[in-house]
Design a protein around this motif. Structure first.
Motif, mmCIF file in Angstrom:
data_model
loop_
_atom_site.group_PDB
_atom_site.id
_atom_site.type_symbol
_atom_site.label_atom_id
_atom_site.label_comp_id
_atom_site.label_asym_id
_atom_site.label_seq_id
_atom_site.Cartn_x
_atom_site.Cartn_y
_atom_site.Cartn_z
ATOM 1 N N TRP A 62 7.403 9.440 -0.332
ATOM 2 C CA TRP A 62 6.509 8.712 0.561
ATOM 3 C C TRP A 62 5.083 8.623 0.030
ATOM 4 C CZ3 TRP A 62 9.109 5.807 3.464
ATOM 5 C CH2 TRP A 62 10.326 6.226 4.003
ATOM 6 N N ARG A 63 4.693 9.545 -0.867
ATOM 7 C CA ARG A 63 3.353 9.457 -1.447
ATOM 8 C C ARG A 63 3.205 8.198 -2.288
ATOM 9 N NH1 ARG A 63 3.296 15.052 -4.491
ATOM 10 N NH2 ARG A 63 5.382 14.212 -4.948
ATOM 11 N N VAL A 64 4.236 7.903 -3.083
ATOM 12 C CA VAL A 64 4.200 6.688 -3.899
ATOM 13 C C VAL A 64 4.263 5.454 -3.013
ATOM 14 C CG1 VAL A 64 5.393 5.396 -5.703
ATOM 15 C CG2 VAL A 64 5.220 7.877 -5.861
ATOM 16 N N VAL A 65 5.038 5.522 -1.935
ATOM 17 C CA VAL A 65 5.140 4.383 -1.014
ATOM 18 C C VAL A 65 3.786 4.084 -0.372
ATOM 19 C CG1 VAL A 65 6.182 3.588 1.137
ATOM 20 C CG2 VAL A 65 7.587 4.772 -0.562
ATOM 21 N N ARG A 66 3.078 5.141 0.050
ATOM 22 C CA ARG A 66 1.759 4.936 0.666
ATOM 23 C C ARG A 66 0.767 4.363 -0.344
ATOM 24 N NH1 ARG A 66 3.191 9.689 3.635
ATOM 25 N NH2 ARG A 66 2.358 11.032 1.981
ATOM 26 N N LYS A 67 0.844 4.815 -1.594
ATOM 27 C CA LYS A 67 -0.047 4.258 -2.623
ATOM 28 C C LYS A 67 0.260 2.786 -2.848
ATOM 29 C CE LYS A 67 -0.663 8.644 -5.084
ATOM 30 N NZ LYS A 67 -0.370 9.400 -6.338
ATOM 31 N N LYS A 68 1.535 2.441 -2.830
ATOM 32 C CA LYS A 68 1.912 1.032 -3.012
ATOM 33 C C LYS A 68 1.380 0.179 -1.860
ATOM 34 C CE LYS A 68 6.001 -1.910 -3.579
ATOM 35 N NZ LYS A 68 5.837 -2.696 -2.363
ATOM 36 N N GLN A 69 1.471 0.677 -0.636
ATOM 37 C CA GLN A 69 0.953 -0.060 0.512
ATOM 38 C C GLN A 69 -0.560 -0.232 0.425
ATOM 39 O OE1 GLN A 69 2.415 2.327 3.745
ATOM 40 N NE2 GLN A 69 4.465 1.416 3.721
ATOM 41 N N THR A 70 -1.251 0.826 -0.056
ATOM 42 C CA THR A 70 -2.708 0.729 -0.229
ATOM 43 C C THR A 70 -3.061 -0.296 -1.292
ATOM 44 O OG1 THR A 70 -2.896 3.078 0.366
ATOM 45 C CG2 THR A 70 -4.793 2.050 -0.687
ATOM 46 N N LEU A 71 -2.289 -0.326 -2.375
ATOM 47 C CA LEU A 71 -2.528 -1.322 -3.422
ATOM 48 C C LEU A 71 -2.341 -2.738 -2.891
ATOM 49 C CD1 LEU A 71 -0.805 0.293 -6.539
ATOM 50 C CD2 LEU A 71 -3.235 -0.195 -6.266
ATOM 51 N N GLU A 72 -1.304 -2.957 -2.094
ATOM 52 C CA GLU A 72 -1.064 -4.296 -1.544
ATOM 53 C C GLU A 72 -2.205 -4.737 -0.641
ATOM 54 O OE1 GLU A 72 2.679 -3.814 0.357
ATOM 55 O OE2 GLU A 72 3.868 -4.107 -1.481
ATOM 56 N N SER A 73 -2.720 -3.820 0.180
ATOM 57 C CA SER A 73 -3.851 -4.181 1.050
ATOM 58 C C SER A 73 -5.114 -4.453 0.231
ATOM 59 C CB SER A 73 -4.104 -3.059 2.062
ATOM 60 O OG SER A 73 -4.459 -1.863 1.407
ATOM 61 N N LEU A 74 -5.305 -3.716 -0.870
ATOM 62 C CA LEU A 74 -6.456 -3.962 -1.732
ATOM 63 C C LEU A 74 -6.376 -5.326 -2.404
ATOM 64 C CD1 LEU A 74 -7.111 -0.510 -3.455
ATOM 65 C CD2 LEU A 74 -8.657 -1.757 -1.941
ATOM 66 N N VAL A 75 -5.168 -5.715 -2.824
ATOM 67 C CA VAL A 75 -4.991 -7.031 -3.446
ATOM 68 C C VAL A 75 -5.375 -8.141 -2.471
ATOM 69 C CG1 VAL A 75 -3.271 -8.637 -4.333
ATOM 70 C CG2 VAL A 75 -3.259 -6.272 -5.110
ATOM 71 N N LYS A 76 -4.946 -8.017 -1.224
ATOM 72 C CA LYS A 76 -5.299 -9.032 -0.222
ATOM 73 C C LYS A 76 -6.799 -9.067 0.023
ATOM 74 C CE LYS A 76 -0.832 -8.509 2.098
ATOM 75 N NZ LYS A 76 -0.146 -8.044 3.329
ATOM 76 N N GLU A 77 -7.424 -7.894 0.053
ATOM 77 C CA GLU A 77 -8.869 -7.840 0.286
ATOM 78 C C GLU A 77 -9.629 -8.440 -0.887
ATOM 79 O OE1 GLU A 77 -12.228 -6.972 2.572
ATOM 80 O OE2 GLU A 77 -10.090 -6.972 3.061
ATOM 81 N N ILE A 78 -9.156 -8.177 -2.103
ATOM 82 C CA ILE A 78 -9.814 -8.746 -3.284
ATOM 83 C C ILE A 78 -9.678 -10.260 -3.309
ATOM 84 C CG2 ILE A 78 -9.674 -8.864 -5.805
ATOM 85 C CD1 ILE A 78 -8.944 -5.882 -5.782
ATOM 86 N N GLU A 79 -8.499 -10.767 -2.971
ATOM 87 C CA GLU A 79 -8.308 -12.223 -2.923
ATOM 88 C C GLU A 79 -9.204 -12.861 -1.874
ATOM 89 O OE1 GLU A 79 -6.557 -14.161 -4.885
ATOM 90 O OE2 GLU A 79 -5.940 -12.432 -6.101
#
Length: 605
Positions: A233-250
């Motif tokens: 679940w640690r890797v899953v949470r990091k992946k979710q954080t990365l996806e939200s960062l990508v949307k924020e950057i766009e």
């Protein structure tokens, strides 16, 4: 239900439908609503409006959206929206053709035949109060009348028409499916099998080594490789954080540099120097991405994180088919294989559920489903009590004063029961989808298919049977117990009388329901808050929604069942059902073309 109740229900529903369709035709012309009514176009960066200039015509209702929805061909719909959406529309096409035949036979032959019989005089002798619509039902035919032979002949014609049309539709859909499979590029899931409940020879052996040894031994010529399912679940949470960062950057990239917000690069954004928010988010993304990749490498080398499930790839589709459709071991609960879902179709949390436990979950879920069906029997029966005026006066004596108000009686008995039933059943599809997820299915398509099955069983049990019998047979139950041989006669007389309630239910669920479906009022309000209050004008993939098959398909099948039942018993229901199907076909063509983005495709193999 008296004729006045049906007229009141028709008037209210037609008025609401006209208002909602008019509002939709206006709202869809406004640029601020493009994310609501054209999300598929926005997702593909297509230009919806030809000009940015305001036009007065955008505030005038029009029916141009109907022509636009009917314009694309079936091939264009399959190419753009997928075969699943096209099959849903084919269900509407089949239903329209079938019930057009039924309407011609029922309204043109059976209804006049029923009306011209003399059963009213006999019925009045046993105390039955007939409405003018009841004169058009089969209950108005005298016992032993030769006219019943015409009804039997009509039933045969209707049945063979259904068989022929179903055969033609099956051939058409099969042909389209073969065309899609022959022209589409091969997909990874067509060469992949999902293997669950993987055993190990010893605790020291990893699941990965076990699966490589097994398939190399029993499928040596077709086995290619495998990918283990890993849980952390640690890797899953990091992946979710990365996806939200990508949307924020766009989102930040679309803002001009001089208007871009700033933030502090210190602890919790409260300390440190002010920096550009885009640069800060980009730097944070790079750091988190490196950490994420390192976590992935650690998981690949950590056998303890492996689950007893894997995706096994083969060199050919024949090899994948052999593995997916045959039992791999003597123990049916070991080495369980099935076709792998599409990558976007996989529901990852359920892969961690042991196979035996998922079977137990399925039993518990179906027990819960039948408990829910039985629980809803009481409120549905109460709704039917409202539909019967004599029951209202019997159980609620105080309502006699209210019923004296002009028009109130027609609204209460005609419109209110169908609205209450629709509101009562609104949460059922979402509840059944939740139960299907709990059941342990590993693909979203299977979850929706099982949810649709549960919803249909619920509708058949509570809407079809309970609504057909609670307002008629239950009131005459004492007669059935005293004289069991009269039960068929009681059914023949009282069940057709419920057709007026089902007409109002079709009006409410179909005519008004489809207008609310196309208006998307909830999403419209959320978009208004985002744009007008929060100032968010960007669009991301989370703003798109997929077609809720588990909500749309069971309702259509229920009305097909009602049409089959009442085609001979009460043929005046058929024109209302035919109009319902026409509205549904137009609305869902519009929705699959402009609104719903496919989240999976079940054309496979």
């Amino acid at each position: 239900m008296q004729l006045g109740g049906l007229v009141a229900s028709a008037g209210i529903n037609i008025g609401l439908a006209v208002i909602f369709y008019s509002l939709y035709s206006i709202f869809r012309k406004q640029r601020t609503n493009v994310n609501v009514y054209f999300p598929r176009y926005v997702l593909r960066q297509k230009n919806v409006f030809k000009t940015d200039r305001f036009k007065l015509a955008s505030l005038v209702p029009s029916a141009g959206w109907i022509q636009r929805a009917l314009q694309p061909s079936e091939e264009e719909i399959i190419a753009s929206c997928g075969l699943d959406a096209a099959v849903l529309l084919r269900i509407f096409i089949f239903s329209m053709r079938f019930f057009a035949i039924c309407t011609l036979i029922g309204v043109g032959i059976l209804a006049p035949l029923n009306y011209t019989d003399n059963q009213v005089s006999h019925a009045s002798q046993i105390g039955l109060l007939f409405d003018s619509l009841d004169l058009f039902t089969i209950s108005n035919i005298s016992n032993g009348s030769n006219r019943l032979w015409i009804h039997l002949a009509a039933l045969y014609v209707i049945s063979f028409s259904a068989y022929w049309l179903l055969h033609m539709e099956y051939k058409h859909v099969t042909q389209k499916r073969l065309e899609v499979l022959s022209t589409a590029r091969p997909q990874p899931d067509q060469y992949t099998v999902l293997v669950r409940s993987i055993p190990r020879e010893s605790q020291e052996e990893s699941y990965s080594a076990s699966i490589d040894r097994f398939f190399s031994q029993y499928h040596p010529h077709t086995y290619l490789s495998h990918q283990m399912v890993i849980r952390d679940w640690r890797v899953v949470r990091k992946k979710q954080t990365l996806e939200s960062l990508v949307k924020e950057i766009e989102r930040l990239k679309q803002i001009a540099p001089h208007e871009r917000p700033t933030c502090r690069d210190g602890w919790l954004g409260l300390f440190g120097s002010k920096v550009d928010q885009l640069e800060f988010k980009s730097r944070k993304f790079e750091e988190l991405f490196d950490d994420f990749r390192e976590g992935q490498r650690e998981l690949q080398n950590n056998g303890e994180a492996e689950l007893p499930s894997a995706f096994v790839s083969f060199k050919s589709r024949w090899g994948a088919a052999m593995a997916a459709q045959t039992q791999q071991a003597e123990n049916p609960m070991a080495w369980v294989t099935d076709w792998a879902p599409e990558p976007r179709d996989v529901y990852w949390p359920n892969l961690s559920i042991p196979l035996l436990l998922s079977k137990l979950y399925a039993i518990g879920v179906w027990v819960a489903v039948f408990a829910i069906i039985l629980t809803f029997v009481i409120p549905v029966g109460l709704v039917q009590t409202i539909a019967q005026l004599e029951n209202l006066r019997k159980w609620f004596p105080a309502i006699k004063i209210v019923l004296k108000i002009p028009g109130i009686k027609s609204v209460i008995t005609g419109y209110l029961p169908s609205v209450l039933l629709s509101l009562l059943l609104y949460i059922v599809p979402s509840l059944m989808l939740f139960l299907s997820k709990v059941e342990g299915h590993v693909s979203r398509s299977t979850q929706e298919r099982e949810a649709a099955r549960k919803v249909f069983f619920f509708l058949v049990g509570n809407v079809f049977f309970i609504s057909s019998l609670s307002g008629s047979l239950i009131d005459q139950l004492y007669a059935g117990f005293s004289e069991p041989k009269n039960i068929p006669n009681q059914l023949a007389i009282y069940v057709p009388r419920q057709s007026t309630f089902f007409i109002t239910y079709i009006l409410t669920t179909g005519w008004t329901g489809f207008s609310t479906e196309i208006l998307q009022l909830g999403i419209f309000l959320l978009n208004f808050i985002k744009v007008r209050i929060l100032g968010k004008t960007t669009f991301d993939e989370t703003d798109t929604i997929s077609l809720p098959y588990y909500r749309a398909l069971p309702s259509v099948l229920l009305f097909i069942l009602l049409g089959l039942m009442y085609a001979v018993l009460a043929p005046l229901l058929l024109p209302f059902l035919l109009i319902y199907l026409v509205f549904g076909y137009i609305v869902y063509r519009n929705q699959v073309l402009f609104v719903y983005e496919p989240s999976y495709e079940t054309r496979t193999r």
